[in-house]
Scaffold this active site. Structure first.
Site, short mmCIF file in Angstrom:
data_model
loop_
_atom_site.label_atom_id
_atom_site.label_comp_id
_atom_site.label_asym_id
_atom_site.label_seq_id
_atom_site.Cartn_x
_atom_site.Cartn_y
_atom_site.Cartn_z
N LYS A 184 0.67 -1.22 0.04
CA LYS A 184 -0.03 -0.25 0.01
C LYS A 184 0.79 1.34 0.01
O LYS A 184 2.15 1.25 0.11
CB LYS A 184 -1.03 -0.10 1.42
CG LYS A 184 -1.94 -1.12 0.90
CD LYS A 184 -2.95 -1.30 2.38
CE LYS A 184 -3.94 -2.29 2.41
NZ LYS A 184 -4.96 -1.98 3.20
N TYR B 245 -12.37 -1.77 -4.02
CA TYR B 245 -13.01 -1.87 -2.54
C TYR B 245 -14.46 -1.84 -2.29
O TYR B 245 -14.95 -1.73 -1.33
CB TYR B 245 -12.36 -0.92 -1.48
CG TYR B 245 -11.03 -1.06 -0.97
CD1 TYR B 245 -10.82 -2.27 -0.24
CD2 TYR B 245 -9.77 -0.69 -1.48
CE1 TYR B 245 -9.54 -2.66 0.29
CE2 TYR B 245 -8.48 -1.14 -1.20
CZ TYR B 245 -8.39 -1.98 -0.30
OH TYR B 245 -6.94 -2.32 0.16
N THR C 55 -5.53 -6.80 10.61
CA THR C 55 -5.81 -5.60 10.01
C THR C 55 -5.25 -4.49 10.92
O THR C 55 -4.56 -3.61 10.23
CB THR C 55 -7.43 -5.36 9.85
OG1 THR C 55 -7.79 -6.54 9.28
CG2 THR C 55 -7.61 -4.14 9.02
N ARG D 107 2.49 -6.53 9.00
CA ARG D 107 1.85 -5.41 9.51
C ARG D 107 2.42 -5.05 10.77
O ARG D 107 2.78 -3.90 11.11
CB ARG D 107 0.36 -5.54 9.44
CG ARG D 107 -0.47 -5.42 8.28
CD ARG D 107 -1.77 -5.76 8.17
NE ARG D 107 -2.37 -5.87 6.92
CZ ARG D 107 -3.41 -6.20 6.95
NH1 ARG D 107 -4.25 -7.08 7.36
NH2 ARG D 107 -4.18 -5.69 5.49
N ASN E 215 -1.94 0.25 6.72
CA ASN E 215 -1.52 -1.03 7.30
C ASN E 215 -0.45 -1.74 6.30
O ASN E 215 -0.26 -2.94 6.24
CB ASN E 215 -2.36 -1.73 7.85
CG ASN E 215 -3.58 -2.23 6.79
OD1 ASN E 215 -3.52 -1.98 5.60
ND2 ASN E 215 -4.56 -2.97 7.06
N HIS F 178 -1.75 -5.29 1.40
CA HIS F 178 -3.25 -5.93 1.22
C HIS F 178 -3.22 -7.69 1.07
O HIS F 178 -2.11 -8.03 0.54
CB HIS F 178 -4.23 -5.44 0.02
CG HIS F 178 -5.18 -6.28 -0.69
ND1 HIS F 178 -6.21 -6.05 0.01
CD2 HIS F 178 -5.23 -7.05 -1.44
CE1 HIS F 178 -7.27 -7.08 -0.48
NE2 HIS F 178 -6.66 -7.59 -1.59
N GLU G 129 -9.59 -10.39 -8.04
CA GLU G 129 -8.54 -9.26 -7.87
C GLU G 129 -7.35 -9.20 -8.68
O GLU G 129 -6.89 -8.39 -9.15
CB GLU G 129 -8.04 -9.21 -6.34
CG GLU G 129 -9.17 -8.66 -5.37
CD GLU G 129 -9.05 -9.08 -3.86
OE1 GLU G 129 -9.75 -8.92 -3.00
OE2 GLU G 129 -7.70 -9.20 -3.59
P1 IDP Z 1 -7.93 -6.87 5.75
O1 IDP Z 1 -7.02 -5.70 4.93
O2 IDP Z 1 -7.20 -7.27 6.98
O3 IDP Z 1 -8.54 -7.85 4.81
P2 IDP Z 1 -10.58 -5.61 5.72
O4 IDP Z 1 -11.29 -5.53 6.98
O5 IDP Z 1 -10.93 -6.07 4.42
O6 IDP Z 1 -9.06 -5.71 6.21
O7 IDP Z 1 -10.59 -3.79 5.43
C1 IDP Z 1 -9.67 -3.44 4.30
C2 IDP Z 1 -8.69 -2.36 4.43
O8 IDP Z 1 -9.77 -1.37 5.13
C3 IDP Z 1 -8.07 -2.67 5.68
O9 IDP Z 1 -6.70 -3.14 5.24
C4 IDP Z 1 -7.75 -1.32 6.22
O10 IDP Z 1 -6.69 -0.56 5.20
C5 IDP Z 1 -9.02 -0.70 6.08
N1 IDP Z 1 -9.55 -0.71 7.19
C6 IDP Z 1 -10.34 -1.64 7.82
N2 IDP Z 1 -10.89 -1.57 9.08
C7 IDP Z 1 -10.72 -0.23 9.05
C8 IDP Z 1 -10.97 0.69 10.31
O11 IDP Z 1 -11.67 0.40 11.06
N3 IDP Z 1 -10.62 2.08 10.05
C9 IDP Z 1 -9.78 2.59 9.06
N4 IDP Z 1 -9.43 1.56 8.02
C10 IDP Z 1 -9.82 0.32 8.09
MG MG Z 2 -9.83 -7.94 3.34
#
Ligand code: IDP
Ligand code: MG
Length: 138
Positions: free
Chosen positions: A10, A50, A92, A103, A113, A116, A127
């Site tokens: 990212k 997304y 996450t 991470r 973070n 992805h 994807e």
């Molecule tokens: P993941 O990347 O671990 O699969 P997902 O729940 O799919 O997590 O969320 C996609 C992306 O959205 C996360 O990697 C992060 O960048 C962002 N994200 C998820 N939850 C939050 C939050 O509570 N606050 C801000 N950004 C978030």
């Molecule tokens: Mg995800």
């Protein structure tokens, strides 16, 4: 059985100069790189990528963030690719990520973070096709 996953480094991972470390980790973990690109997503691309999160409160910020700078996108192959990469990247929220996960090592925040990873084989296929044509995978 060899399976595929889709990963991104990212904008924070690129900005903080972790591309080399993360690509080295990918190879150390036994993944084969099928496809690799360095690019910047438009806001529209990020919204499309997304869209499963469109109803979440963080969606607009996330899409703005993901289109704020260049990223690395890669299609990877390995046994159990989706789950193995999820284990390697960690939770996450980097505060909850286990030691030595990508991470835990490199992320700035829950949003920024570092990386992805696809969450299922079906989403990995979708994807990968979002970023790569068939003749761009080797
Ligand atoms: P993941 O990347 O671990 O699969 P997902 O729940 O799919 O997590 O969320 C996609 C992306 O959205 C996360 O990697 C992060 O960048 C962002 N994200 C998820 N939850 C939050 C939050 O509570 N606050 C801000 N950004 C978030
Ligand atoms: Mg995800």
């Amino acid at each position: 059985m060899s399976t595929r996953t889709f990963i991104m480094i990212k904008p924070d991972g690129v900005k903080n100069k972790h591309v080399g470390d993360i690509l080295a980790r990918i190879e150390k973990e036994g993944f084969k790189i099928l496809g690799l690109k360095y690019l910047k997503l438009s806001l529209e691309d990020a919204k499309q990528f997304y869209k499963v999160h469109a109803a979440r409160p963080f969606y607009n910020d996330l899409c703005g963030y993901m289109s704020s700078g260049p990223i690395v996108a890669a299609a990877l192959e390995r046994d159990n690719a989706v789950l193995h990469w999820r284990d390697v990247i960690g939770a996450t929220d980097p505060k909850e990520a286990k030691a030595e996960t990508i991470r835990a090592l490199y992320a700035e925040s829950k949003e920024a973070n570092a990386v992805h990873g696809s969450d299922s084989d079906d989403n990995a296929a979708l994807e990968i096709s979002f970023f790569f044509k068939g003749n761009e995978l080797f």
